[in-house]
Design a protein around this motif. Structure first.
Motif, PDB file in Angstrom:
ATOM      1  N   GLU A 109       0.836  -1.193   0.000  1.00  0.00           N
ATOM      2  CA  GLU A 109       0.000   0.000   0.000  1.00  0.00           C
ATOM      3  C   GLU A 109       0.872   1.244   0.000  1.00  0.00           C
ATOM      4  OE1 GLU A 109      -3.108  -0.173  -0.388  1.00  0.00           O
ATOM      5  OE2 GLU A 109      -3.743  -2.111   0.343  1.00  0.00           O
ATOM      6  N   THR A 117      -3.542   3.230   5.255  1.00  0.00           N
ATOM      7  CA  THR A 117      -4.212   2.407   4.258  1.00  0.00           C
ATOM      8  C   THR A 117      -4.497   1.019   4.829  1.00  0.00           C
ATOM      9  OG1 THR A 117      -3.014   3.616   2.561  1.00  0.00           O
ATOM     10  CG2 THR A 117      -4.049   1.567   1.880  1.00  0.00           C
ATOM     11  N   THR A 183      -9.644   3.143   5.044  1.00  0.00           N
ATOM     12  CA  THR A 183      -8.491   4.022   5.198  1.00  0.00           C
ATOM     13  C   THR A 183      -8.804   4.960   6.348  1.00  0.00           C
ATOM     14  OG1 THR A 183      -8.060   3.920   2.832  1.00  0.00           O
ATOM     15  CG2 THR A 183      -7.022   5.722   4.036  1.00  0.00           C
TER      16      THR A 183
END
Length: 188
Positions: A109, A117, A183
């Motif tokens: 990520e 994330t 997120t």
């Protein structure tokens, strides 16, 4: 004779450079491409109950026929994410629906300052709301920053808590939990 000796030295230099280059490339991790699809070459597809693209990358690793893969996020709540295994390496095309990679490419990520994330911060909600189509994590973070009572936020991708993306503003900072499709971030 001198000419043959020179080409042998040049050839040895080329081989040495190639070896050094391959060592340098081997130390860089192979990454999947977030927000890209690889249409075509599909030979197998399966739902991904976890909604986590890493499970798709692992499925490709375990199948000898697999050369590349695409992971599609769920499009409705209760729907399933889908993993597409491919026996070719199709050209990648931009698509926010997906993450794709080649065999050996793990999902790494992107690191963005102030954004976590694949992290949920459940609980401590101040309020939550559906985001307009096209609004992403930045709109959620901006809403939290604009509200003096908001200390943290969690953004849920479309399909993880409903058809549209959802923003959760937090009055308390709760511990982070790994969860695909979410997120989070701490604002204050």
């Amino acid at each position: 004779m001198w000419k043959g000796h020179l080409s042998g030295a040049v050839m040895a230099s080329v081989v040495a450079c190639a070896a050094l280059l391959s060592l340098a490339c081997a130390s860089v991790p192979v990454r999947a491409q977030t927000a890209f699809d690889r249409p075509g070459g599909d030979y197998f597809s399966a739902p991904v109950a976890s909604g986590d693209p890493e499970d798709c990358a692992l499925l490709c690793e375990r199948d000898r026929r697999c050369r590349s893969w695409s992971f599609s996020y769920p499009d409705v709540e209760g729907g399933s994410a889908v993993c597409w295994l491919k026996n070719t390496v199709p050209t990648r095309v931009p698509g926010s629906c997906c993450i794709s990679g080649v065999r050996g490419a793990g999902v790494i990520e992107p690191r963005v300052e102030g954004v976590e994330t694949s992290i949920d911060r459940p609980g401590g909600d101040l309020r939550n709301f559906e985001l307009k189509e096209g609004d992403g994590v930045e709109a959620c973070r901006a809403a939290c920053t604009a509200d003096n009572k908001c200390r943290a936020f969690t953004y849920a991708r479309p399909g993880y808590t409903g058809r549209e993306a959802r923003c959760f503003l937090k009055k308390e900072i709760k511990p982070p939990r790994r969860k695909a499709g979410f997120t989070s971030g701490v604002v204050r």
